[in-house]
Scaffold this motif. Structure first.
Motif, PDB file in Angstrom:
ATOM      1  N   TYR A 208     -43.966  28.153  -4.561  1.00  0.00           N
ATOM      2  CA  TYR A 208     -42.732  28.295  -3.792  1.00  0.00           C
ATOM      3  C   TYR A 208     -42.305  29.756  -3.840  1.00  0.00           C
ATOM      4  CZ  TYR A 208     -41.972  23.216  -3.718  1.00  0.00           C
ATOM      5  OH  TYR A 208     -42.087  21.864  -3.503  1.00  0.00           O
ATOM      6  N   LYS A 209     -41.645  30.187  -2.788  1.00  0.00           N
ATOM      7  CA  LYS A 209     -41.030  31.514  -2.753  1.00  0.00           C
ATOM      8  C   LYS A 209     -39.527  31.295  -2.946  1.00  0.00           C
ATOM      9  CE  LYS A 209     -39.880  35.256   0.327  1.00  0.00           C
ATOM     10  NZ  LYS A 209     -39.416  35.389   1.703  1.00  0.00           N
ATOM     11  N   ILE A 210     -38.916  32.010  -3.864  1.00  0.00           N
ATOM     12  CA  ILE A 210     -37.479  31.879  -4.090  1.00  0.00           C
ATOM     13  C   ILE A 210     -36.760  32.689  -3.008  1.00  0.00           C
ATOM     14  CG2 ILE A 210     -35.568  32.205  -5.710  1.00  0.00           C
ATOM     15  CD1 ILE A 210     -37.771  30.116  -6.561  1.00  0.00           C
ATOM     16  N   VAL A 211     -35.954  32.009  -2.206  1.00  0.00           N
ATOM     17  CA  VAL A 211     -35.226  32.634  -1.106  1.00  0.00           C
ATOM     18  C   VAL A 211     -33.839  33.076  -1.575  1.00  0.00           C
ATOM     19  CG1 VAL A 211     -34.288  32.265   1.206  1.00  0.00           C
ATOM     20  CG2 VAL A 211     -36.506  31.273   0.589  1.00  0.00           C
ATOM     21  N   ALA A 212     -33.197  32.245  -2.394  1.00  0.00           N
ATOM     22  CA  ALA A 212     -31.861  32.569  -2.900  1.00  0.00           C
ATOM     23  C   ALA A 212     -31.610  31.795  -4.187  1.00  0.00           C
ATOM     24  CB  ALA A 212     -30.795  32.227  -1.873  1.00  0.00           C
ATOM     25  N   GLN A 213     -30.758  32.379  -5.034  1.00  0.00           N
ATOM     26  CA  GLN A 213     -30.320  31.709  -6.252  1.00  0.00           C
ATOM     27  C   GLN A 213     -28.808  31.787  -6.330  1.00  0.00           C
ATOM     28  OE1 GLN A 213     -33.498  33.573  -9.105  1.00  0.00           O
ATOM     29  NE2 GLN A 213     -32.380  31.985 -10.218  1.00  0.00           N
TER      30      GLN A 213
ATOM     31  N   ASP B 144     -43.456  25.608   5.683  1.00  0.00           N
ATOM     32  CA  ASP B 144     -42.300  25.538   6.581  1.00  0.00           C
ATOM     33  C   ASP B 144     -41.206  24.606   6.056  1.00  0.00           C
ATOM     34  OD1 ASP B 144     -43.732  23.219   6.909  1.00  0.00           O
ATOM     35  OD2 ASP B 144     -43.517  23.140   9.088  1.00  0.00           O
ATOM     36  N   VAL B 145     -41.209  24.379   4.736  1.00  0.00           N
ATOM     37  CA  VAL B 145     -40.194  23.517   4.121  1.00  0.00           C
ATOM     38  C   VAL B 145     -39.271  24.365   3.252  1.00  0.00           C
ATOM     39  CG1 VAL B 145     -39.788  21.599   2.531  1.00  0.00           C
ATOM     40  CG2 VAL B 145     -41.701  21.498   4.126  1.00  0.00           C
ATOM     41  N   LEU B 146     -37.980  24.230   3.515  1.00  0.00           N
ATOM     42  CA  LEU B 146     -36.965  24.879   2.696  1.00  0.00           C
ATOM     43  C   LEU B 146     -36.498  23.846   1.677  1.00  0.00           C
ATOM     44  CD1 LEU B 146     -35.513  27.683   2.717  1.00  0.00           C
ATOM     45  CD2 LEU B 146     -33.608  26.497   3.804  1.00  0.00           C
TER      46      LEU B 146
ATOM     47  N   LEU C  77     -32.625  30.239  10.494  1.00  0.00           N
ATOM     48  CA  LEU C  77     -33.882  29.649  10.034  1.00  0.00           C
ATOM     49  C   LEU C  77     -34.263  28.429  10.864  1.00  0.00           C
ATOM     50  CD1 LEU C  77     -33.262  29.793   6.181  1.00  0.00           C
ATOM     51  CD2 LEU C  77     -34.563  31.397   7.581  1.00  0.00           C
ATOM     52  N   ASP C  78     -35.548  28.286  11.087  1.00  0.00           N
ATOM     53  CA  ASP C  78     -36.080  27.116  11.790  1.00  0.00           C
ATOM     54  C   ASP C  78     -37.109  26.465  10.858  1.00  0.00           C
ATOM     55  OD1 ASP C  78     -36.742  25.200  13.656  1.00  0.00           O
ATOM     56  OD2 ASP C  78     -38.098  26.534  14.777  1.00  0.00           O
ATOM     57  N   VAL C  79     -36.596  25.664   9.937  1.00  0.00           N
ATOM     58  CA  VAL C  79     -37.445  25.047   8.922  1.00  0.00           C
ATOM     59  C   VAL C  79     -37.007  23.608   8.676  1.00  0.00           C
ATOM     60  CG1 VAL C  79     -38.003  27.167   7.669  1.00  0.00           C
ATOM     61  CG2 VAL C  79     -35.924  25.927   7.115  1.00  0.00           C
ATOM     62  N   GLU C  80     -37.914  22.847   8.106  1.00  0.00           N
ATOM     63  CA  GLU C  80     -37.558  21.513   7.622  1.00  0.00           C
ATOM     64  C   GLU C  80     -36.834  21.713   6.294  1.00  0.00           C
ATOM     65  OE1 GLU C  80     -39.832  17.687   5.669  1.00  0.00           O
ATOM     66  OE2 GLU C  80     -40.926  18.909   7.125  1.00  0.00           O
ATOM     67  N   VAL C  81     -35.773  20.938   6.076  1.00  0.00           N
ATOM     68  CA  VAL C  81     -34.994  21.073   4.848  1.00  0.00           C
ATOM     69  C   VAL C  81     -35.179  19.830   3.988  1.00  0.00           C
ATOM     70  CG1 VAL C  81     -32.695  21.391   3.866  1.00  0.00           C
ATOM     71  CG2 VAL C  81     -33.297  22.530   6.004  1.00  0.00           C
ATOM     72  N   ARG C  82     -35.382  20.068   2.701  1.00  0.00           N
ATOM     73  CA  ARG C  82     -35.539  18.974   1.747  1.00  0.00           C
ATOM     74  C   ARG C  82     -34.618  19.259   0.573  1.00  0.00           C
ATOM     75  NH1 ARG C  82     -41.061  19.392  -0.390  1.00  0.00           N
ATOM     76  NH2 ARG C  82     -40.095  20.451  -2.140  1.00  0.00           N
ATOM     77  N   PHE C  83     -33.943  18.235   0.075  1.00  0.00           N
ATOM     78  CA  PHE C  83     -33.029  18.388  -1.053  1.00  0.00           C
ATOM     79  C   PHE C  83     -33.673  17.785  -2.297  1.00  0.00           C
ATOM     80  CE2 PHE C  83     -30.439  18.636   2.708  1.00  0.00           C
ATOM     81  CZ  PHE C  83     -29.579  19.678   2.424  1.00  0.00           C
TER      82      PHE C  83
END
Length: 119
Positions: free
Chosen positions: A24-29, A46-48, A89-95
């Motif tokens: 995974y790439k860390i986008v924000a903390q 393509d998953v956030l 952003l144009d990504v699929e989001v997963r929690f």
């Protein structure tokens, strides 16, 4: 700093290391929007992955993931909506939840994908 704050910070760092190790790439903390704080926003393909980190010193009172409340989930979802719109952003989001339990000097880490669907 209180012990529980130190444990929480340690848990977040363990979660970041775990995610990096799993490509995974860390986008924000610690992204804050209004009353919400999103622990980690990471991306893989393509998953956030929006990651709430729950760390406990034991499971005597329940599993770490049991301490996430519906109101907190709603705030996180709202914050992530703003994050996605702000960053176009144009990504699929997963929690997800990363549940961490301290066991002596070691830690067990469990990555629960799509965890918010269980609430």
């Amino acid at each position: 700093m209180a012990n529980h704050n130190e444990l929480g910070k340690k848990g977040e760092q363990l979660a970041v290391n775990f995610l990096l190790k799993n490509d995974y790439k860390i986008v924000a903390q610690n992204y804050i929007y209004q009353k919400a704080e999103v622990d980690i926003i990471a991306q893989k393909a393509d998953v956030l992955a929006v990651v709430e980190v729950k760390t406990r010193s034991s499971i005597d009172f329940g599993n770490p993931q049991d301490f996430l409340k519906q109101k907190q989930i709603q705030r996180i979802i709202k914050a992530v909506d703003v994050f996605i719109m702000t960053n176009n952003l144009d990504v699929e989001v997963r929690f997800d939840i990363i549940a961490i339990v301290k066991k002596g000097e070691d830690y067990s880490i469990e990555h629960l994908k799509n965890a918010f669907y269980h609430f």
